[in-house]
Design a protein around this motif. Structure first.
Motif, PDB file in Angstrom:
ATOM      1  N   TRP B  20       0.842  -1.203   0.000  1.00  0.00           N
ATOM      2  CA  TRP B  20       0.000   0.000   0.000  1.00  0.00           C
ATOM      3  C   TRP B  20       0.877   1.254   0.000  1.00  0.00           C
ATOM      4  CZ3 TRP B  20      -0.543   4.141   3.332  1.00  0.00           C
ATOM      5  CH2 TRP B  20      -1.699   4.911   3.187  1.00  0.00           C
ATOM      6  N   PHE B  21       1.914   1.224   0.837  1.00  0.00           N
ATOM      7  CA  PHE B  21       2.799   2.374   0.971  1.00  0.00           C
ATOM      8  C   PHE B  21       3.514   2.682  -0.341  1.00  0.00           C
ATOM      9  CE2 PHE B  21       6.808   4.437   1.921  1.00  0.00           C
ATOM     10  CZ  PHE B  21       6.411   5.456   2.770  1.00  0.00           C
ATOM     11  N   ARG B  22       3.904   1.634  -1.046  1.00  0.00           N
ATOM     12  CA  ARG B  22       4.577   1.834  -2.342  1.00  0.00           C
ATOM     13  C   ARG B  22       3.666   2.621  -3.294  1.00  0.00           C
ATOM     14  NH1 ARG B  22       3.450   1.303  -7.699  1.00  0.00           N
ATOM     15  NH2 ARG B  22       5.384   1.765  -8.760  1.00  0.00           N
ATOM     16  N   HIS B  23       2.405   2.191  -3.370  1.00  0.00           N
ATOM     17  CA  HIS B  23       1.475   2.861  -4.279  1.00  0.00           C
ATOM     18  C   HIS B  23       1.200   4.287  -3.824  1.00  0.00           C
ATOM     19  CE1 HIS B  23       1.126  -0.764  -6.398  1.00  0.00           C
ATOM     20  NE2 HIS B  23       0.333  -1.397  -5.561  1.00  0.00           N
ATOM     21  N   GLU B  85      -7.047   2.269 -11.818  1.00  0.00           N
ATOM     22  CA  GLU B  85      -5.858   1.839 -11.076  1.00  0.00           C
ATOM     23  C   GLU B  85      -5.586   0.348 -11.256  1.00  0.00           C
ATOM     24  OE1 GLU B  85      -3.979   4.026  -9.318  1.00  0.00           O
ATOM     25  OE2 GLU B  85      -2.573   2.413  -8.874  1.00  0.00           O
ATOM     26  N   CYS B  86      -6.646  -0.443 -11.188  1.00  0.00           N
ATOM     27  CA  CYS B  86      -6.456  -1.895 -11.192  1.00  0.00           C
ATOM     28  C   CYS B  86      -6.633  -2.529 -12.565  1.00  0.00           C
ATOM     29  CB  CYS B  86      -7.394  -2.556 -10.188  1.00  0.00           C
ATOM     30  SG  CYS B  86      -6.901  -2.193  -8.506  1.00  0.00           S
ATOM     31  N   GLY B 116      -2.822  -6.105  -1.378  1.00  0.00           N
ATOM     32  CA  GLY B 116      -2.336  -4.741  -1.167  1.00  0.00           C
ATOM     33  C   GLY B 116      -2.842  -3.807  -2.253  1.00  0.00           C
ATOM     34  N   GLU B 117      -2.866  -4.324  -3.457  1.00  0.00           N
ATOM     35  CA  GLU B 117      -3.370  -3.567  -4.608  1.00  0.00           C
ATOM     36  C   GLU B 117      -4.854  -3.217  -4.407  1.00  0.00           C
ATOM     37  OE1 GLU B 117      -1.550  -3.157  -8.724  1.00  0.00           O
ATOM     38  OE2 GLU B 117      -0.780  -3.458  -6.757  1.00  0.00           O
ATOM     39  N   PHE B 161     -14.491  -2.362  -7.034  1.00  0.00           N
ATOM     40  CA  PHE B 161     -14.014  -2.198  -8.407  1.00  0.00           C
ATOM     41  C   PHE B 161     -12.535  -2.528  -8.545  1.00  0.00           C
ATOM     42  CE2 PHE B 161     -18.114  -0.273  -8.685  1.00  0.00           C
ATOM     43  CZ  PHE B 161     -18.542  -0.731  -9.921  1.00  0.00           C
ATOM     44  N   GLY B 162     -11.804  -2.459  -7.450  1.00  0.00           N
ATOM     45  CA  GLY B 162     -10.431  -2.974  -7.464  1.00  0.00           C
ATOM     46  C   GLY B 162     -10.449  -4.474  -7.732  1.00  0.00           C
ATOM     47  N   CYS B 163     -11.279  -5.184  -6.984  1.00  0.00           N
ATOM     48  CA  CYS B 163     -11.383  -6.643  -7.155  1.00  0.00           C
ATOM     49  C   CYS B 163     -11.836  -6.999  -8.561  1.00  0.00           C
ATOM     50  CB  CYS B 163     -12.378  -7.233  -6.155  1.00  0.00           C
ATOM     51  SG  CYS B 163     -11.852  -7.101  -4.446  1.00  0.00           S
TER      52      CYS B 163
END
Lengths: 320, 262
Positions: B20-23, B85-86, B116-117, B161-163
């Protein structure tokens, strides 16, 4: 199988990587076929072979990026851990330099390393301290605030190596570390890797540069089509698999020099434009050379590249 | 040769946090260009459509049109940002930038990376719906303190919507395929999930489809939250959202993992 792993002779206990009869298939393709080897601590082990030989796949299986075939019946032991069930433990002990640089273009040099330090939960102050030390070590200190796009290929490579060293790994895995780099950078990288090895880091690398393998590796495997073709130390491979000397002649020059019979013990390897005469008897080769016009031939010691080409063939395979 | 000095891997929550932190770090690197549009877009939307169209359509479903439209927008913003994003984002990291090649060499599993994504997609959903909520407050369309709950619905929408997008991405071979997803699935969802007009106005045969898609439930929930008008059916909306995240998230992890570790 030619060239049983040397680890076998020296006793099992020392090896940090132990790979036994591992296979990997992608559908109908055998990427790795029944491969076995051992790597002792603080040595450098090389996986060599043409493109598509299975070097990268083998490497990825070690750090659990690629699962081995479920039914291959083989075993893997990396510092006592099995990549199938203990991938995180192995990743904590290893540092990986992938074939492609995979840096974050959006972040600068230090930013890239800080993000990566977080994956290991290295506290901030400690991370900053290690980053400074690694940038000095890889001669990148002056570039600490540079954007990734501003770095040369050699700098990016050194940065990726620095990134792989953030967790003080006991095993450094490098996939073609110097491909596409100029000679100066290659030599710098080799020096750094040798220094790390002397400090106790075990190194596993793939390369298709035979000079790199010769100077870096204590032991190596030449692979082709997923199989180990020859295995041993560079000196052993030269001794066992190839004649000591080679006379390289321009094919046309050789033809004009008559069709007389060659001295005994000479092996001829004829590629399109060049003819190579291999022999352990350098005087015999000199005698042949004396009959040729000047400037069209050279006598030299055979090297790993000759072994490589002898064992894997001169013709391109379908994926090269 | 197992050594006593073997470092132990970071615990799960720290591994997810590091992804998460990376993104987050990469996103906030360009704070101005990334942080400004989420506020500007609803502003334009309300000005152009809400106010302009609102002069012709005075009320919808018992609400002033600008209120009706505005109270749906926090979740559509969350949907778009999480979906981009995903889909494009993940695909570029996977195939072009090779970011995951670096990340998967660190002590992270492919599952950690994907979850995490998803959490990051939720976070972007939260931020984008927060931005819309701020604009709605500015226009006086909604009132504090209910408004503060809207970003939570945005977070859940972002997770959904990420999933869904990661699941789609797991099938995609070339980046152009996302056009089908965007135009074929997300755009219709925007228009027919009750943001621009109530789903009850849809033809009887189409209505069940509208009830099936995820955005509809986000819209109903966020409107309930913003107007503080709760009904029992909103519990069903919440249940739908949670089940959707669990099921599609599981599918996404399972399928996308095969693109990362093979």
């Amino acid at each position: 199988m030619r060239g049983i792993c040397r680890g076998d002779e020296r006793g099992m206990s020392a090896a940090v990587i132990r790979v036994g009869n591992i296979s990997k298939t992608f559908g109908p393709v055998h990427a790795v076929r029944d491969l076995s080897f051992e790597v002792e601590p603080a040595t450098c082990f090389g996986l060599l072979g043409p493109n598509g030989a299975g070097k990268t796949t083998m490497m990825k299986m070690i750090y659990a990026r690629s699962p081995r075939d479920r039914d291959c019946g083989g075993t893997m032991d990396i510092f006592g851990f099995d990549p199938r069930t203990q991938e995180l433990q192995i990743k904590c002990l290893a540092g990986v330099v992938p074939q492609e640089d995979s840096l974050d273009d959006e972040l600068n040099v230090v930013g890239n390393l800080m993000i990566y330090a977080r994956f290991y939960s290295i506290p901030r102050a400690e991370a900053l301290r290690r980053i400074e030390a690694l940038l000095t070590f890889m001669e990148l200190s002056e570039r600490r605030h540079a954007k990734i796009r501003e770095l040369s290929g050699g700098m990016k490579r050194r940065l990726v190596i620095a990134r792989a060293l953030l967790n003080n790994p006991r095993l450094l895995i490098l996939d073609e570390p110097t491909t596409g780099l100029d000679p100066q950078v290659r030599h710098v990288i080799w020096d750094k890797l040798r220094l790390l090895k002397r400090q106790g880091t075990t190194i596993l690398l793939t390369t298709h540069y035979m000079d790199e393998a010769f100077v870096m590796c204590d032991n190596l495997i030449i692979m082709d089509k997923g199989e180990a073709i020859v295995q041993g130390s560079p000196a052993e491979l030269l001794e066992r698999n190839i004649e000591a000397f080679v006379l390289e002649v321009d094919s046309n020059a050789m033809e004009t020099a008559s069709n007389r019979t060659l001295p005994a013990g000479v092996r001829v390897d004829h590629s399109h434009e060049t003819m190579r005469l291999f022999s352990n008897d350098v005087d015999g080769l000199r005698a042949v050379a004396d009959t040729l016009a000047r400037g069209h031939h050279i006598i030299r010691r055979s090297n790993l590249e000759d072994v490589f080409l002898k064992e894997t063939g001169r013709l391109l395979n379908e994926i090269q | 040769m197992k050594s006593s000095e073997t470092p132990s891997p970071p615990p799960l929550h720290r591994r997810l946090y590091s992804v998460w932190f990376r993104h987050m770090r990469v996103y906030t690197r360009h704070l101005l260009s990334n942080g400004f549009p989420p506020f500007l877009e609803p502003l334009l939307f309300l000005a152009a459509i809400g106010l302009g169209l609102g002069r012709y359509i005075e009320t919808m479903d018992g609400l002033q049109y600008v209120v009706f439209l505005g109270t749906g927008l926090p979740v559509s913003a969350a949907m778009w940002t999480a979906a981009f994003e995903c889909s494009f984002g993940t695909f570029i990291r996977l195939e072009f930038e090779k970011v995951y090649d670096g990340m998967l060499a660190a002590p992270l599993t492919a599952e950690n990376l994907i979850v995490g994504e998803i959490i990051w997609a939720g976070t972007k959903g939260l931020f984008f719906s927060f931005a819309v909520t701020c604009i709605l407050l500015l226009f006086g369309i909604i009132q504090l303190p209910y408004a503060l709950l809207a970003p939570i619905v945005g977070f859940l929408t972002g997770l959904m919507f990420g999933c869904l997008s990661l699941y789609i991405t797991s099938f995609v071979k070339t980046i152009n395929h996302f056009n089908f997803y965007m135009t074929g699935l997300l755009s219709p969802m925007f228009f027919f999930s009750g943001i621009v007009f109530p789903t009850s106005e849809l033809p009887r045969v189409i209505r069940p489809f509208a009830e099936l898609v995820p955005l509809t439930h986000s819209v109903q929930l966020v409107r309930a939250v913003l107007l503080s008008d709760y009904r029992l059916r909103h519990l069903a909306d919440l249940a739908y959202i949670i089940i959707f995240i669990a099921v599609v998230g599981w599918l996404a992890v399972r399928r996308l993992k095969r693109r990362l570790v093979y």
